[in-house]
Each structure stands twice: as structure tokens, then as C-alpha cells.
Design an enzyme around this catalytic site. Structure first.
Site, PDB file in Angstrom:
ATOM      1  N   HIS A   1     -37.886  58.544  93.340  1.00  0.00           N
ATOM      2  CA  HIS A   1     -37.677  59.800  92.624  1.00  0.00           C
ATOM      3  C   HIS A   1     -36.867  60.769  93.475  1.00  0.00           C
ATOM      4  O   HIS A   1     -37.427  61.536  94.248  1.00  0.00           O
ATOM      5  CB  HIS A   1     -39.024  60.418  92.277  1.00  0.00           C
TER       6      HIS A   1
ATOM      7  N   GLU B   1     -65.814  68.590  85.827  1.00  0.00           N
ATOM      8  CA  GLU B   1     -66.104  67.374  86.588  1.00  0.00           C
ATOM      9  C   GLU B   1     -64.881  66.860  87.336  1.00  0.00           C
ATOM     10  O   GLU B   1     -64.962  66.451  88.500  1.00  0.00           O
ATOM     11  CB  GLU B   1     -66.641  66.281  85.655  1.00  0.00           C
TER      12      GLU B   1
ATOM     13  N   HIS C   1     -34.897  62.239  87.712  1.00  0.00           N
ATOM     14  CA  HIS C   1     -36.316  62.350  88.088  1.00  0.00           C
ATOM     15  C   HIS C   1     -36.825  61.095  88.797  1.00  0.00           C
ATOM     16  O   HIS C   1     -37.355  61.187  89.892  1.00  0.00           O
ATOM     17  CB  HIS C   1     -37.175  62.621  86.851  1.00  0.00           C
TER      18      HIS C   1
ATOM     19  N   HIS D   1     -74.320  60.938  75.651  1.00  0.00           N
ATOM     20  CA  HIS D   1     -74.813  61.270  76.984  1.00  0.00           C
ATOM     21  C   HIS D   1     -75.404  60.070  77.724  1.00  0.00           C
ATOM     22  O   HIS D   1     -75.809  60.202  78.867  1.00  0.00           O
ATOM     23  CB  HIS D   1     -75.858  62.388  76.895  1.00  0.00           C
TER      24      HIS D   1
END
Lengths: 747, 747
Positions: B109, B494, B346, B557
């Protein structure tokens, strides 16, 4: 409050015969003429207008009070007390249904329903259009409780609104085995629940998908003379949803796409499980959403500011080019004298003593689960009204069908989920003469073929369209001003992408969304893939760069454990095609199974078209690709998937030259293969043949099932490396030579 | 430009003997006295001051020009041309090292390094404090290339700065097998690279962890007379990082925590892989970061606005209570006449023709990989300077150690990673008489015990501290104004939590961060757990509510496939303890292995303290818990993990009553067990005993390895359900009776 009509009169007016839609000037000042507000006003249908009247009345009262003369306001104020009393009674009914159900289950989350009951009431009683007796009516408004732990709010509302899915018995069975009122909202358990929520942030992202679906369909199918698609998506999200990155991703896209009919209520109660949000969440949410291109409204009194809530919804509907966040400041556990505004009311039953105190505090003298008669009566109108709404829409659709036959057929397919006959014939076919190609490129041929024949087929990539090869060449980009197009541009937002696609899939059965990224980045969107599996959303996950075969990008980009990790997940097809035929077969499987999501693992590197691969074989998950043995008794069975099937085939060729009887088996989808009858499985992997070798450029975890205790699994049980692909294959021993050596050691 | 000192003079001034720190008034106007700027100015060391002078010179030039008199400005301007020419030469060296390496590898890149070379140069040459000959010097400034695909930028900078890890040879081996210059920055391959980046958004979140670590240590260990911890964390992130939810999560926390020494450069180049960011990313990033509590600066000309960049860094350092985002508008692929400002630059080599065109365009007549002599000379000062910086710090630390013995010992342990002798004795012990308890509670006992003896032990939960049981009782909350504390409050984030903990772990070897949520929500943070495993960050993932045993919350859950999915992941210990002894053992393993993260799956429900469990057994991953057979030849082997080990033990008791010889085996960690010698494994699971039954409340995927083709695996291969835990266990057949029945069918 601003209505001179008593509530019972209003109800009868709302359910009055269709031919008196505009009622009396006494009821609504002229400034609130039908043409002045929500987009539904352009509907030509009488019944729709009548309903519009209702919803408009709800949300415009404060404005009405502002524009009518003082005398009128007096009249309005006089009668509003009754309205308010009944509404508060209804709101308290919701609160206590939640309290009582959680108490009976001794498990659940009473805090949110107690705080959000007012907005819930206004949404389901005054604003939303739905038919409780047909929760799947296409043009219904959608509601998503992103803060899914507060599901008793939704169950109470569905119950009051007349949905058969939530009876009093169901409320009493909250969170019990096989009940229709599970611990979080589950679309596959409870008709009326649109999507499955609970894992925070998923719901609001689903809602973005639902709103995208509506905007797309409206742009594709509405006509100047006929607005056949016209509904809103409402959501309630909490502080937890706001903190999750997935909501940021999806909401950034919602702003970018200008989803004006998405109206999200942010339950701003300043409490999360760990206590005050001050300990971890002090960002300026309003400002963030403005930065995301949303319209933001703050309702300061969500506990009983009914008019504020109504005015906010009216304002939100008036802003047509942006989604709206209505921040509603509430008190979690409102009404509980000792637990309100604390985390203790978030996720546990109040306890008998506090329930009693709350009953006293809110003046609620009723038995548990009691719905007062006047509240019942008040809500009862939704059944006839919903039926009428649907009937009216059906009539409109019949007219649409006459005028716009082709469009109607497409829309019908999306609504019903019935795939056009012979759609699978559109899939490309390949022979061994077809040029070698990467399965990601072959996948693009399939995507483009399917988009031509499947009206609900649309999708895109997380900023890797040119790597994943996912562009639909005949379509433009779905954007704010070109929502009729079908290429979705998700940006680098895998998690949001997955959850948005789940929302699209669950909007209407005929939507078949696909989404793409590098296979390794399923790690970023695993929660939404699991939700697709759980909620039976038949999304197609197009995952390219599926192994060390991607080469130089190295271990951060090379999946290893990913195949195994999805093979362990329930209700997902993990498909890893080896060539063009198998890729087409994989798409056939994926499209056919609308209640099971499929993950396609596709190669970056070129692969030859193999002899012996077949679509029929793919549909069985595992099959014999080549075999020079007789009597179902080869010397050795070589197994592979995807890019390694070629290696297995080449090894077989050499072993055959040496006189071995060799079978090559493709195990493209373990789930499909395992579901075949024993006799078929025995015909592919005869128990008597214990000389078995598998090869796959990924973790060997789980392969023992097929190679058996005497076989050998060739794979990669370490992280990858940065180097040209061929070099890594060689260094990692994923080679023909390794297969031959293993095979010889066994037979 | 604003310096009257020629570059070579400046260099000699910088490396001049320590006793002339303040140089001449002619060089710097009095308004730039040493006490006026960065926090490093409070350092008492001469050499440090000398270096501060350098960095201060760099970033304050524009201000200097503004405050000094016109004559002075003239003087400054006169000499600046030389400076600028050499700096631009250095910047172009960086650009072409990147171009040439990508070209040689024909992979990589080039776009980012070409656009970000100016900010990279200023950071490594003028601002950052480091010792190239000891990349692990504790008090170095940290740099994170969150946009890791642009790694040639970092390799070029490390090369110029004198790091031995990146020689010319290494640059020429970019992206090749076993090179130290892999396709994305990898801390475990390349000294000088702090963390492993590439998966977008991880790096900036790691940087938040690094900055948190610094703020925490500074608050804990600095004294009014001695600032022993004092360094900055710099990061470069791109549009892709900005779009990822994980960056939003981490940056929201960075703002909340007021991480003033975190300075992030946002490479605002408007290009992502799919083209212009306009197609998917139109949010107002500046405003969003302001909403997150960051200080935001916009450098409009990142291509050659050196002074702007310097001024921005100066401003960022002056803002001590907020992290700073410096939005630097750059041109991706700057210098390439035909590919700059397009996605084509890129992620692919420019191609020989365009390389040539770029050479012409930027006036770069050199051979590939050439570093001009004057550039080399210019950078050469970093080696002596870095050595001096470290020596000075070492001297300071020696003094600190004399004055503050206890603190020095703690800090030393964190810096070295050497655990205090006998730390493991702090772990709680249990007997069968100890009360039954949930392993999440037993885990809390371990956490609190360890925090007392391990100076680098800290952590927290994603808004589930009271459910995960992770609070350290003797400490308060790490917050903006109490950064010396050790309870981290991550909010419902999280993914950000995991990545932040990776950053903390990689800041210093003695940091042992733990983080917690429900086990099922590892799906939200799987990418960061994988990065922990790959980058050898010994984070402890405390995952409670580890099965259907959590009950009523239901299938959203309840983890099912999660154990299997982590067992398939390389370099992770997946530990599922059955009682207090095993929980303590799991923590012992987790703390001991600093280069392998551990995941602890812990129960919500109470479990008895079992006879036969042992810490030594845990350390082997699998072991015999009970056995009434002789001669390593039981009739049947029952295996289990976690909460199901109790069921296996109970089934064994009944079978024994019926006269069977039964062995019960705990398989708490498959990774540890598989790593044991064959003889040990045979002693636990003798090959001759094929009657084997496993029981685990999760997917059976993978268990075949231990139960063998004749054994039976009892588990759950569907999603969970919402009901009381006992009911689900029964309905799903996770029972003693099922084990007994299976055992009897086998022996």
C-alpha cells in the site's frame, strides 16, 4: 392536551365508517388540515386518511394548542383531563404488566418498561399503523426494541394492541420454557416482534436495515398516483445501545443515507448496569448524532410529558431527509419509590415489598396482570382499525396491480418471498474448459446473474467491493437520492453491515441481502452473523480472501480458525466452493434457504474448474468428485474444500498413476452433509475405508469427524504469515506432496 | 520556517554536551523558555531538557514566528530554506522507500506512506523520544500506525531512525517469507512496532490502552520531585479506522478518561478502497470527536504544511485534559502524477511507469532504496540521542529507587514483567467443605487476591461488573481524576475494551489486564481477542454466564459454539473451570503465560467444590479427577468441563454403585492437554478404553477428538432457550441420567 373530543368519541370517530374521514372543524383547527403533516397524507385512500387523522391528532396536539385561540385552548384543557387520566391508566397498565410478569418469573428487567411506558403507549396507541391480527401485513410500521432486555414493554404493548401472540397467559409465562414471551424479543417466537434483540446495539442497526428496505421499496415501486409503500421504522434504544460501536456504524450510515422515516427514541435514563452512566459514558450524544447527519430532538420529560413526545414525533416526521433521534429523558423504574433511578431496578424483579410500594405510589389497586376495562376498551379499536388498514392497502394494491403489472409482480415476490419460477436457471454454468478463476470472481458472476431474476436481491461490501467482487453491474449505488438502486456501500463497518442486512432480510421474506468483506473480518461482525442464524434471516455472507492464499497481507488478514468457528455455530451454512460449479451451487443453496444464513468462503487466487464437481453434489454438502475404485471400497479417500480440493485432485491423479484406487470427496458444507441420510453418507465415506486424508488451508479442528481416528488431517493450526501465497502454502505444507505422503502412510 | 540555526548546527546543539541545555537567546525567543511548553519540561535532567529543546523547537516554530520581532522573523526565514529542503528530502526518502519496497514486492500500500510522510517525518525526527537501539526502553513515546496497511511508512521511519530491526535488506524483503517487514505492522516480528495493526480500528483502540497505561503509571509513580513516567502516545488513523465501531468505542472512552497525552493524527485523504469517502462516509468527524470530549485541530495542508503540523502538535500537548485529534488533510499517493488522490494508489504497487513518473515529478533521481547521505546524516543523531535519553532516564530511575524503594520495586516489576516471587501463593484455596459457589464469584476472589500481589494487575468489565464479579474491592475506579486506581469501567463496549486491554498489555510486560463480559458477547470482541492471541498480549478475558446455565435471558445470551470457536483459535487458552480449585488454577495459568491470552468461561450458577480437582491438573489442561479402576483400565471414562464436571462426577457415583469402574476426567483446557507428552495423555485417556462419554453444555463440535469414534458426546447443537436454567438443562438432556445412559450403552 389539546382536543375537544372526549376519548370515547375520538375512538368512535376513528373507527367510524370510511366515508367520513375529515370529521368536524370543531375537532381540529384548520391549521391542521390533512395535507399539512406526515407523508401518509398523500395517500388517496379514505381509510388511510381516517387513520392519518388519528395519528396526526396525537402528535399535533401541542401545536394545535399553540395556534388556536385562547377560548379554544380552554375548551381543550377542560376535556383533556379525562384523556390524560385514561392515558396514564394505560401507561400504568403497561408498567404493572411488566412489573407483574418480572415478579412472577422472578427474572427480567422492569426498569425500562416502567420508564418507557409513556413513549411505548403513544407509539402503539396513537402513532403506529399495524394490524394486530396480521402481524405480517406488509405496509405496517415497524417497531424495534433495541434495548431488548426491556421486552416486557413490547409484550405489554402487543397484548394491549390485540396481538394473539401475547395473551394474558403468555404474560404469565414470561421467560418460561416454550413460552411466546422469552427473555428478550425473538421474532421467531413472537409474531409482532420484527427482529431479535438483546445483544445491545443490534436492534438499532436492524432498524436502519428496515428503514433502508422501506426507502428502497418506496423509491422502486411508488408511483406519482399511488404510494403503495409507506411506513415508518421506530426504535427504542438505551444507553447501552449508544455505547456499542455497531450502533455508531449503523447510525452513521442512516445519516448518510438520509433515512427520513427512521425515528429512534433514545431512552436517556442515565443508568446502566454498573450504575450512573457518568462512570463510563459522558460523551455528548446529541452532538454526535448531529455530526452523523441526524435530526435530534430532546424530550425533557419522558415520564409523563405526553405532549412533548407527540410533538417530537410530529417534528421527526416533518424532517424527511434525515433520520431523527428523539432523546427522551426518563427515570428508569419510574414509580418505584425506593428503586427508581438506580441500577437495582434494571435487571431484577422489584420484590414483593417494592411492588406493593410501587402500587401504592402510582395508585394501582389492581391484581397482578389486570388490565382495567376502560383501558381494554380504549385499545380495542386497534383490531378493527388494523383490519381496515390492511384491507384498504389490499384494495390499493389491487388497483396498483392493474395499473403496474410488472412492478406489482416484483413487489409481490418481495412481500411473499415466493421466488420467481426457474430463477436457478439464471446461475452460470461451467465446464472443465472454462478458464481458471478466483471463486470471488465466479461469485460476482453469480451475484449479477441472480440480481437479474430475484427482485429482492441487493447488497454490498464493507469498502471492499473491488476486492470482494460484489458490485452488481446493472445497478447503481443505493444512496440518499438514488434509493431505488441496489449496490449498498457500507464503508468499513462490518458489524453494522451485518446487522443492517439482518434488518433488510427480516423486513420482507423476499429480500435476499448479501454482504461482503474479507473472511477474517467475520470476526468484526460475528455477533450479527449469529443473530442472522438465530433469527432465521437468510442473509448471504460473501467472504473472500478465505485463507493464507491471500498471501502478503499476512496473519492479520489470513483466516485460520474461521471455518471451524462457523461450523460450530447452529443454523448457518458454511460453504467453501472449489470452482465455478460449486460456487453456483453454493449460491443455489444460499438463495433457497431463506431461514438459514449462508457464509461463502471464496478465494482470492485463481482456481481451475475441476472435473466432477456438481451443483447437486453441493446441495448434499459432500460428494464424490472422482473415484477410480469399484464397490465403494477405495484404497484411500482424499477430502478437501475450496482451493484445496484442487490439491486433493492432483494428489489423486498421482496416486492413481501408482495404481491406487483413490476417491476424492468435496466437503463443501459440513452442515448439509451431516443432514443427509446415513446411507448417502456411507456411500460417500464408507466406514470400512479408514485410510482418509483431508486437506484444508485452515484449522484442522473438527476434521477428525471425517478423517476418523486412523486418518490424517492436513491443515494449519497456527497463525498465518506474510509472503507470496505459493510460498506460504509450501512452507505450511499445504501441498500435493503432503497429501500423497499422508495417503501412502495409510494405504 | 522559524529557525536561525542551520540544520547541522541544530543537530550539534541537540547532541551537544549536557551542560548547555538552553542554547542562545538568538535561537529561541524568550517566550519559548523551557518552562513554557510540554510536560517534559518539568524533567530535571539536562539531557532530557536538551532533547525537549529539540522537540519544542520543532513544534513551536510557527508560534515563534508570530511572537518574535520582524527582524527576527527575517533571520528565521533566511535560514529556513535549507531546513525545508533537507526535510523535504527526508520526506521524499520516506515516500520512495515505500514506493520502492511495494514495487519490489509487487504488493502493498504505497498511498498512505506517500501522503503521511510529512507527519511521519515530524513525529520520528522532531517530536518523539525513543532509543532506536533499545526499542523496549520503558519511557519511550509510543507510536501506533492504526492504518496498518501503510506499514511501509513505519518501516521507513524505523529504518531512518536507526532501528536495527529494519535494515535496507529488510526493506528489500518487504512482505517476504520470514522477513521483519511483514504486510502489516506486527509487534512480534519487528522491534519498534508497538502493537499489531491492520484490521482497521484496532490500532487507535490499542493506542487508547497505551495512553491509559501511561496515565495510570504516571499517577501511581510520579512524585512531586520526580516525573519518572512521562511519555506520549501518537497514532495515525485513516478513514477506515474512523468508520469502524471499535474506534468510536475506544475514542469515547479516551475522551471520558481525559487522556491528554494521546495525540491521534487522522489521515483525512477522502479515499477508501471503494473510492471517494463520499459514497459511504459523510459524517462530520471533527464534530463527532468534539462530542466525544476530544480537542480537535485541523491541519489543512498535510502534504507539505510542516509548520502547521508542528503547531498542531504543540497545541495538542498544551491541552492536557483531553486527547487530541489532529485531522491532517492529505493527498493519498502524494507525488504520483496519475494516481494520487485515487483509490488505485491505496493498495497496489504503482507500476514501473508510474514510479518513474513519480520520480520525475518529485525530482527524485536516486536508485531504488537509496537514502541520500545528508538525510542519513540528519537522522543519525537519533542513535546517540536515544542512548542518552535512556541513560538519563536510567539515572533518574536509580535516584527514584533510592528515594522511593517500594514504588520503584512495583514499577520495576511492571517494566520488566518479572512477577513478584511467590505471587501464586496469594491465590485462594478450596476444599470440598468450601461452600458451593458460582465460578464467577470464585473468580472475583482470585482477581482480588492477585491484585494485591501483582503490581500490573488491573481491569474491568463492559458494564457488567456486578454480574461478572470483577470489581477489585481495594481499589477505586480509574477515572479522569483518579487514574491511579485500577478498576476500569468500559461501559457497554466489548470490542473497544478488548483492544484497549491489548494496548495496556503491550505497553509493559508486567501489565496484566483483564476484561469481562458475558461469554456470548465475545462475539462482539472476537477481533480483539484474536489480536491478543496473534500479538502475544497476555490479556485475561473473564467471561461469565458461560452456558444455558444463565437461564431466562435466553438464546441471545447463551453461548453454544463459543468454546469450540476459541478452541480452534491459535495461541489462546480456553479454560472452563469447574469449581474454586480449578478457577484458581485457571488464574495461575493465565497469569503465568504472558504471551498467550486466556479466556475463562465462568458460571453464573452455583457449583459445588469437587473432590479431586487440582491446580496441578489444571496446569496440564486435562487430568483424572476420580477413578475407582486399577491398571489404567476403567470400564468407562466420563469427561466434562466447568459446570458439567459435577454432572459427570454424579453420574460416576451412580455407576460405581452399580459396580462399574469409572474414571472422571476434567478437560478444562484442550490446548494445555494437547501439549502434554503422549505418555501423560495416555495415562489420562488410555487408547484401549473406547467407552467414553463427554458432557458439556455447548456444541459437541470437536469433542470427537477425546470421546473417539465409539464414544458419545453429550452437548447442545442448537441455540438455547429462555427458561429457568434447571429446566433447560433437563429439556436439552444435559443431565446425569443422560450420562449414565450413554455410559451404559458403551460398557
Amino acid at each position: 392536551m389539546a382536543s375537544s373530543l372526549s376519548l370515547s368519541q375520538a375512538i368512535s370517530a376513528r373507527s367510524s365508517p370510511r366515508h367520513h374521514p375529515t370529521t368536524t372543524p370543531r375537532l381540529l383547527p384548520s391549521s391542521l388540515s390533512l395535507s399539512s403533516s406526515s407523508s401518509s397524507s398523500s395517500s388517496s385512500s379514505l381509510l388511510s386518511s381516517s387513520f392519518s387523522l388519528k395519528s396526526r391528532r396525537g402528535v399535533t396536539r401541542r401545536s394545535a394548542a399553540a395556534v388556536v385561540k385562547a377560548t379554544a385552548v380552554e375548551v381543550l384543557d377542560t376535556s383533556s383531563a379525562d384523556d390524560t387520566a385514561l392515558i396514564e391508566k394505560s401507561v400504568n397498565t403497561i408498567r404493572f404488566l411488566a412489573i407483574d410478569a418480572v415478579e412472577k418469573a422472578n427474572s427480567g428487567h422492569p426498569g425500562l418498561p416502567m420508564g418507557c411506558a409513556p413513549m411505548g403507549h403513544i407509539l402503539y396507541d396513537e402513532v403506529m399503523r399495524y394490524n394486530p391480527k396480521n402481524p405480517y401485513w406488509f405496509n405496517r410500521d415497524r417497531f424495534v426494541l433495541s434495548a431488548g432486555h426491556g421486552c416486557m414493554l413490547q409484550y405489554a404493548l402487543l397484548h394491549l394492541a390485540g396481538y394473539d401472540s401475547v395473551t394474558e397467559e403468555d404474560l404469565k409465562n414470561f421467560r418460561q420454557w416454550e413460552s411466546r414471551t422469552p427473555g428478550h424479543p425473538e421474532n421467531f417466537e413472537t409474531p409482532g416482534v420484527e427482529v431479535t434483540t438483546g445483544p445491545l446495539g443490534q436492534g438499532i442497526a436492524n432498524a436502519v436495515g428496515l428503514a433502508l428496505a422501506e426507502k428502497h421499496l418506496a423509491a422502486r415501486f411508488n408511483k406519482p398516483d399511488m404510494e403503495i409503500v409507506d411506513h415508518y421504522t421506530y426504535a427504542i434504544l438505551g444507553d447501552g445501545c449508544q455505547m456499542e460501536g455497531v450502533s455508531q456504524e449503523a447510525c452513521s450510515l442512516a445519516g448518510h443515507w438520509g433515512l427520513g422515516k427512521l425515528i429512534a427514541f433514545y431512552d436517556d435514563n442515565h443508568i446502566s448496569i454498573d450504575g450512573s452512566t457518568e462512570i463510563a459514558f459522558t460523551e455528548d450524544v446529541d452532538r454526535r448524532f448531529e455530526a452523523l447527519g441526524w435530526h435530534v430532538i430532546w424530550v425533557k420529560n419522558g415520564n409523563n410529558g405526553y405532549d412533548e413526545i407527540r410533538a417530537a414525533i410530529k417534528e421527526a416526521k416533518a424532517v424527511k431527509d434525515k433520520p431523527t433521534l428523539i432523546k427522551v429523558t426518563t427515570t428508569i423504574g419510574y414509580g418505584s419509590p425506593n428503586k427508581a433511578n438506580s441500577y437495582s431496578v434494571h435487571g431484577s424483579a422489584l420484590g414483593a415489598k417494592e411492588v406493593e410500594a410501587t402500587r401504592n405510589n402510582l395508585g394501582w389497586a389492581h391484581e397482578p396482570f389486570h388490565v382495567p376495562e376502560d383501558v381494554k376498551k380504549h385499545w380495542s379499536r386497534h383490531t378493527p382499525q388494523g383490519a381496515a388498514l390492511e384491507a384498504e392497502w389490499n384494495a390499493k394494491f389491487a388497483e396498483y396491480e392493474m395499473k403496474y403489472k410488472e412492478e406489482a409482480a416484483e413487489l409481490k415476490s418481495i412481500i411473499s418471498g415466493e421466488l420467481p419460477a426457474g430463477w436457478e436457471k439464471a446461475l452460470p454454468t461451467y465446464t472443465t474448459e472454462s478458464p481458471a478463476d478466483a471463486t470471488r470472481n465466479l461469485s460476482q458472476q453469480c451475484l449479477n446473474a441472480l440480481a437479474k431474476v430475484l427482485p429482492g436481491f441487493l447488497g454490498g461490501s464493507a469498502d471492499l467491493a473491488s476486492s470482494n467482487m460484489t458490485l452488481l453491474k446493472m445497478f447503481g449505488n443505493f444512496q440518499k437520492d438514488t434509493p431505488e438502486e441496489r449496490n449498498l456501500r457500507f464503508g468499513v463497518r462490518e458489524h453494522g453491515m451485518g446487522a443492517i442486512c439482518n434488518g433488510i432480510a427480516l423486513h420482507s421474506p423476499g429480500f435476499i441481502p448479501y454482504c461482503a468483506t474479507f473472511f477474517v473480518f467475520t470476526d468484526y461482525m460475528r455477533a450479527s452473523i449469529r443473530m442472522a442464524a438465530l433469527s432465521q434471516a437468510g442473509v448471504i455472507f460473501v467472504m473472500t480472501h478465505d485463507s493464507i492464499g491471500l498471501g502478503e497481507d499476512g496473519p492479520t488478514h489470513q483466516p485460520i480458525e474461521h471455518l471451524a468457528s462457523f461450523r460450530a455455530m447452529p443454523n448457518v451454512f458454511m460453504l467453501r466452493p472449489a470452482d465455478g460449479t460449486e460456487t453456483a451451487g453454493a449460491y443455489k443453496v444460499a438463495v433457497q434457504h431463506r431461514k438459514t444464513p449462508s457464509i461463502l468462503a471464496l478465494s482470492r487466487q485463481k482456481l481451475p474448474q475441476l472435473a466432477g464437481t456438481s451443483v447437486e453434489g453441493v446441495e448434499k454438502g459432500g460428494y464424490v468428485v472422482s473415484d477410480n475404485s469399484t464397490g465403494n471400497n477405495p484404497d484411500v479417500i482424499l477430502m478437501g474444500t475450496g482451493s484445496e480440493l484442487e490439491i486433493a485432485a492432483k494428489a489423486a491423479d498421482e496416486l492413481k498413476k501408482e495404481g491406487k484406487a483413490v476417491r476424492v470427496v468435496s466437503l463443501i458444507s459440513w452442515e448439509l452433509f451431516d443432514a443427509q441420510p446415513e446411507s448417502y453418507k456411507e456411500s460417500v465415506l464408507p466406514a470400512a475405508v479408514t485410510a482418509r486424508v483431508s486437506i484444508e488451508a485452515g484449522s484442522t479442528f473438527g476434521w477428525l469427524k471425517y478423517v476418523g481416528s486412523k486418518g490424517k488431517a492436513i491443515g494449519i493450526d497456527r497463525f498465518g504469515a506474510s509472503a507470496p501465497a505459493g510460498k506460504i502454502y509450501k512452507e505450511f505444507g499445504i501441498t500435493k506432496e503432503a497429501v500423497i505422503e499422508a495417503a501412502k502412510s495409510l494405504c
